[in-house]
Design a protein around this motif. Structure first.
Motif, PDB file in Angstrom:
ATOM      1  N   SER A 147       0.875  -1.184   0.000  1.00 28.00           N
ATOM      2  CA  SER A 147       0.000   0.000   0.000  1.00 28.00           C
ATOM      3  C   SER A 147       0.904   1.223   0.000  1.00 28.00           C
ATOM      4  CB  SER A 147      -0.852   0.055   1.276  1.00 28.00           C
ATOM      5  OG  SER A 147      -1.475  -1.171   1.524  1.00 28.00           O
ATOM      6  N   LYS A 205       5.426   2.864  -5.143  1.00 28.18           N
ATOM      7  CA  LYS A 205       4.752   1.579  -5.016  1.00 28.18           C
ATOM      8  C   LYS A 205       5.202   0.629  -6.127  1.00 28.18           C
ATOM      9  CE  LYS A 205       0.143   1.462  -4.101  1.00 28.18           C
ATOM     10  NZ  LYS A 205      -1.248   1.598  -4.566  1.00 28.18           N
ATOM     11  N   GLU A 217       6.990  -2.916  -5.803  1.00 33.74           N
ATOM     12  CA  GLU A 217       6.350  -4.070  -6.437  1.00 33.74           C
ATOM     13  C   GLU A 217       7.396  -4.852  -7.260  1.00 33.74           C
ATOM     14  OE1 GLU A 217       2.964  -3.008  -8.783  1.00 33.74           O
ATOM     15  OE2 GLU A 217       2.416  -5.090  -9.134  1.00 33.74           O
ATOM     16  N   ASP A 249      -1.696  -5.235  -4.759  1.00 31.96           N
ATOM     17  CA  ASP A 249      -1.762  -3.808  -4.423  1.00 31.96           C
ATOM     18  C   ASP A 249      -3.082  -3.531  -3.686  1.00 31.96           C
ATOM     19  OD1 ASP A 249      -2.047  -1.067  -4.426  1.00 31.96           O
ATOM     20  OD2 ASP A 249      -1.564  -0.809  -6.559  1.00 31.96           O
TER      21      ASP A 249
END
Ligand code: NAP
Length: 204
Positions: free
Chosen positions: A151, A158, A162, A174
């Motif tokens: 998050s 992000k 990832e 996500d």
């Protein structure tokens, strides 16, 4: 990639083992300075570096891995953030393992609080729901991949985290922003402590 870690306990070392296996360098730091981490980095092997907090925090990507009670003093002791990514792996408990009591963080998700205490850092909540043994273990279990949740409010940060987590071998889910996703994955939320596996052959 060079990844800094603030904290060098069970969680930090489990992360380091996984990241080193994927070819990253890991700068571990604690409250007592790099000298106290010599044996730890020797045990972890090539790519593990004993660093000061300042050196670790200067990395492009930094994992926060200190007990919740130490979060405010730890963040206050670091130099100013310069747009680096701060992965918040903490869980809001008082005390050490075995004597945990949940901490009250008021109306914020814990990562929103971490973000408020680290202006200039791009905070991503990740890895907090994995136990150290699971984090250290092979992310592929009987042909299925372990799921990691993330998050963040910053989409660029992000997506970098990832990619890191996918490179470590996880399927990444996500959960949205630090507020909504954070509350889902932090202690007390529905995904806290859950260990999910995803089979690659599922098609819907
Ligand atoms: N263990 C797990 O399975 C697990 C899983 C997911 C998330 N987490 C989260 O990860 C965090 C760490 O847990 P842990 O189990 O690894 O704890 P731990 O084994 O007790 O290690 C804590 C580490 O934090 C360091 N530290 C404390 N205050 C510091 C400061 N002011 N500056 C720099 N370093 C400081 C300690 O350094 P010194 O030894 O020098 O004090 C130690 O290396 C917690 O928030 C926990 O909820 C843990």
């Amino acid at each position: 990639m060079d990844i800094g870690v603030i904290g060098a306990g069970d969680f930090a070392q489990a992360f380091a083992k996984r990241a080193l296996k994927a070819g990253h360098k890991v700068k571990l730091s604690n409250s007592r300075g790099p000298e106290s981490l010599r044996e730890t980095v020797e045990r972890l092997g090539p790519g593990a570096i004993a660093a000061s907090k300042e050196e670790a925090a200067a990395s492009d990507m930094v994992l926060l891995a200190v007990p919740w009670d130490n979060v405010p003093e730890t963040l206050a002791s670091l130099p100013k953030w310069n747009n680096q990514i701060l992965i918040d792996g903490t869980n809001p408990y008082h005390g050490k393992a075995g004597t945990f009591t949940p901490a009250n963080v008021g109306n914020l998700s814990t990562s929103q609080l971490v973000a408020a205490l680290s202006p200039g850092a791009r905070v991503v909540k990740a890895l907090n729901n994995m136990s150290a043994p699971n984090l250290e273990a092979d992310p592929v279990v009987n042909g299925a991949k372990r799921v990691a949740f993330i998050s963040a409010d910053d989409d660029g940060a992000k997506s970098r985290v990832e990619s890191l987590l996918e490179g470590l071998g996880y399927v990444v889910v996500d959960l949205g922003n630090l507020r909504n996703g954070g509350l889902i994955q932090q202690t007390g939320g529905p995904l806290a402590g859950r260990d999910f596996l995803e089979r690659g052959d599922v098609r819907l």
